[in-house]
Design a protein around this motif. Structure first.
Motif, PDB file in Angstrom:
ATOM      1  N   LYS A 227       0.839  -1.208   0.000  1.00 57.68           N
ATOM      2  CA  LYS A 227       0.000   0.000   0.000  1.00 57.68           C
ATOM      3  C   LYS A 227       0.870   1.252   0.000  1.00 57.68           C
ATOM      4  O   LYS A 227       0.603   2.196  -0.739  1.00 57.68           O
ATOM      5  CB  LYS A 227      -0.938  -0.007   1.210  1.00 57.68           C
TER       6      LYS A 227
ATOM      7  N   ASP B 250      -2.675  -1.392  -4.594  1.00 54.89           N
ATOM      8  CA  ASP B 250      -4.037  -1.476  -4.083  1.00 54.89           C
ATOM      9  C   ASP B 250      -4.274  -2.870  -3.513  1.00 54.89           C
ATOM     10  O   ASP B 250      -3.354  -3.676  -3.388  1.00 54.89           O
ATOM     11  CB  ASP B 250      -5.058  -1.126  -5.172  1.00 54.89           C
TER      12      ASP B 250
ATOM     13  N   PHE C 298      -5.895  -0.617   4.931  1.00 52.67           N
ATOM     14  CA  PHE C 298      -5.762   0.201   3.723  1.00 52.67           C
ATOM     15  C   PHE C 298      -6.570   1.492   3.862  1.00 52.67           C
ATOM     16  O   PHE C 298      -6.106   2.564   3.474  1.00 52.67           O
ATOM     17  CB  PHE C 298      -6.217  -0.588   2.494  1.00 52.67           C
ATOM     18  N   GLN C 299      -7.776   1.407   4.425  1.00 49.80           N
ATOM     19  CA  GLN C 299      -8.597   2.606   4.614  1.00 49.80           C
ATOM     20  C   GLN C 299      -7.943   3.572   5.595  1.00 49.80           C
ATOM     21  O   GLN C 299      -7.949   4.783   5.382  1.00 49.80           O
ATOM     22  CB  GLN C 299     -10.000   2.225   5.106  1.00 49.80           C
TER      23      GLN C 299
ATOM     24  N   ASP D 216      -5.205   5.359   3.820  1.00 54.86           N
ATOM     25  CA  ASP D 216      -5.754   6.371   2.911  1.00 54.86           C
ATOM     26  C   ASP D 216      -6.189   7.615   3.687  1.00 54.86           C
ATOM     27  O   ASP D 216      -5.954   8.740   3.247  1.00 54.86           O
ATOM     28  CB  ASP D 216      -6.943   5.818   2.123  1.00 54.86           C
ATOM     29  N   GLU D 217      -6.822   7.421   4.844  1.00 54.59           N
ATOM     30  CA  GLU D 217      -7.257   8.554   5.661  1.00 54.59           C
ATOM     31  C   GLU D 217      -6.057   9.343   6.174  1.00 54.59           C
ATOM     32  O   GLU D 217      -6.067  10.571   6.176  1.00 54.59           O
ATOM     33  CB  GLU D 217      -8.114   8.061   6.826  1.00 54.59           C
TER      34      GLU D 217
ATOM     35  N   ALA E 173      -4.717  11.395   3.344  1.00 59.68           N
ATOM     36  CA  ALA E 173      -5.581  12.547   3.066  1.00 59.68           C
ATOM     37  C   ALA E 173      -5.389  13.636   4.120  1.00 59.68           C
ATOM     38  O   ALA E 173      -5.317  14.821   3.795  1.00 59.68           O
ATOM     39  CB  ALA E 173      -7.039  12.109   3.013  1.00 59.68           C
TER      40      ALA E 173
END
Length: 90
Positions: A15, A20, A44-45, A48-49, A52
């Motif tokens: 990741k 992905d 993974f989420q 990503d957070e 961001a």
């Protein structure tokens, strides 16, 4: 650290390198995407957070001008040349 922990590290590295969930499936040799997704989707989420949030902290926000410095929409620019007045011949 056990083998399971190393596999989690491996998924995290996939990741972090821009991969992905499907890339992680291939690297970890899972038989189905469902197994990979069920095991690593939360990680993974979260990554990503975190990414961001990091981007938001770097991007400068637009600042609002104080009320005294605001220029009305219908105001003419200060450097606009004034049109010469025409002499009326009467």
């Amino acid at each position: 650290m056990n083998l399971r922990d190393l596999r989690h590290v491996g998924a995290g590295l996939v990741k972090a390198a821009g991969g992905d969930i499907d890339d992680a499936k291939v690297k970890l040799r899972h038989s189905s995407i469902k197994l990979t997704s069920d095991t690593y989707m939360v990680m993974f989420q979260e990554m990503d957070e975190a990414l961001a949030e990091g981007v938001v902290s770097v991007v400068p926000r637009a600042r609002k001008a104080p009320e005294a410095e605001k220029i009305p929409d219908d105001a003419e620019p200060e450097d606009a040349e004034e049109e010469p007045e025409e002499d009326s011949e009467e």
